[in-house]
Scaffold this motif. Structure first.
Motif, short mmCIF file in Angstrom:
data_model
loop_
_atom_site.label_atom_id
_atom_site.label_comp_id
_atom_site.label_asym_id
_atom_site.label_seq_id
_atom_site.Cartn_x
_atom_site.Cartn_y
_atom_site.Cartn_z
N TRP A 133 27.36 25.25 -52.90
CA TRP A 133 28.06 24.75 -51.69
C TRP A 133 26.86 24.16 -50.86
CZ3 TRP A 133 33.10 25.37 -49.59
CH2 TRP A 133 33.05 25.22 -48.22
N GLU A 134 25.80 24.58 -50.65
CA GLU A 134 24.59 24.18 -49.80
C GLU A 134 24.08 22.67 -50.48
OE1 GLU A 134 22.90 28.15 -47.72
OE2 GLU A 134 21.70 26.99 -49.12
N ALA A 135 24.03 22.69 -51.53
CA ALA A 135 23.52 21.34 -52.43
C ALA A 135 24.81 20.36 -52.24
CB ALA A 135 23.20 21.68 -53.96
N LEU A 136 25.95 20.75 -52.33
CA LEU A 136 26.73 19.57 -52.39
C LEU A 136 27.09 19.04 -50.76
CD1 LEU A 136 29.56 20.85 -54.89
CD2 LEU A 136 27.82 18.88 -55.38
N PHE A 137 27.43 20.16 -49.82
CA PHE A 137 27.93 19.61 -48.57
C PHE A 137 26.93 19.94 -47.55
CE2 PHE A 137 31.63 21.94 -50.75
CZ PHE A 137 32.07 20.75 -51.29
#
Length: 338
Positions: A133-137
């Motif tokens: 989640w943190e990597a993508l968004f």
């Protein structure tokens, strides 16, 4: 309470690296939840810390940062949780982990578990889901919505691993981007397709297989493997002004200057950075809450691939061994201590 701790010998083989210890059941601080552990998952970071990363390697440590459990007690400042709530979370690397009967966690890092997932399925998710989640968004700054990124491509290197598996689902289900995952074995190729990858390519000859599949370059790369193994590949495949995010360090020498000519952005993702530095830790509880809603709505599915058995030193060592051998698809889970 009982817990399983490392033996304080980082050179020990996984099968001989753990032992049962007795500790007093901890009492929650003002922001804490006391959680009775129902299921835990094992991640590569567990094996690294057992071998001496982050924490002193000559001491006993209770590892484990993937939990599904039941709230037993709440701290004075905690809101939104009550005794009996089913929760899931990853927690903090500097506090005792979840390889135990009970664990304390800051409530701001936790969320109520997805109602449609069994404890074993929920325990497989927090660390990898938060990382993805943190990597993508947060890092790649992908926008959510079916009509977003329709003309763009995302390459996920090591698509069959724990992080790659949920990253594929998040990108496929919550955005309109085309997802390309890497895998090489038949089982891992099929797993990536089940997770929702539009295309699966072989990472052993990545540039050629990408070109053969019609993707001479991509807009985004999420590297879930050793960056040194794929640095030249990423430099060749990323488009000008593209963005790369990575989670795994390397012992090899990489030349960051290679990315300058295309003005490529490179970002690190480290899920524990927020809790280690006390930086907006509530972001993780909020992300887990959002993802729980997606699990319950059927947009996401657990990446659980195998339940090893109950949480014992022998089973925990077996799980560490399997991770170190490097051929695990999805996530390995253990149920509560006998």
């Amino acid at each position: 309470m009982k817990a399983i701790a490392t033996a304080g010998r980082p050179e020990a083989a996984p099968e001989h690296a753990f032992q049962i210890i007795e500790r007093e059941t901890p009492q929650p601080g003002e922001w804490d939840l006391l959680v009775r552990i129902k299921a835990v998952s094992v991640n590569p970071v567990d094996t690294k810390i057992r071998q001496g990363a982050i924490l002193p390697n000559d001491q006993q440590h209770v590892l484990g940062w993937d939990v599904a459990g039941q709230v037993e007690t709440v701290g004075d400042k905690v809101t939104g949780f009550a005794k009996g709530d089913q929760v899931y979370y990853s927690g903090e690397v500097e506090r005792p982990g979840c390889n135990a009967q009970y664990q304390l966690v800051d409530a701001r890092l936790a969320a109520k578990a997805p109602q449609k997932l069994k404890p074993e399925e929920a325990a497989a998710m927090p660390l990898t889901a938060l990382t993805a989640w943190e990597a993508l968004f947060d890092k790649l700054k992908l926008s959510q919505g079916d009509d977003t990124h329709r003309d763009e491509t995302l390459l996920i290197i090591n698509g069959a691993g724990g992080v790659g598996s949920i990253a594929t689902q998040l990108a496929r289900q919550l955005t309109g981007i085309k997802v390309i995952a890497t895998a090489s074995r038949e089982a891992s190729i099929e797993w990536c397709r089940t997770m929702g990858a539009h295309e699966v390519v072989n990472h052993h000859d990545l540039i050629d297989t990408m070109q053969s599949a019609g993707y001479p370059e991509v807009d985004y790369i999420f590297n879930c493997a050793d960056i040194g193994d794929h640095w030249d590949n990423m430099n060749a495949l990323i488009r000008p002004l593209g963005h790369i995010v990575a989670i795994a360090e390397t012992k090899k020498t990489v030349d960051l200057n290679q990315l300058q000519g295309k003005a490529v952005t490179f970002s690190w993702e480290f899920m524990f950075a927020r809790s280690l530095h006390g930086y907006h830790i509530e972001h993780q509880g909020q992300a887990l809450e959002k993802m729980a809603a997606h699990f319950d709505a059927g947009h996401l599915s657990s990446t659980l691939s195998e339940v090893i058995g109950p949480l014992t030193p022998e089973n925990l060592g077996h799980a560490h061994r399997k991770l170190e051998e490097g051929h695990v698809t999805g996530k390995l889970v253990l149920t509560a201590m006998p």
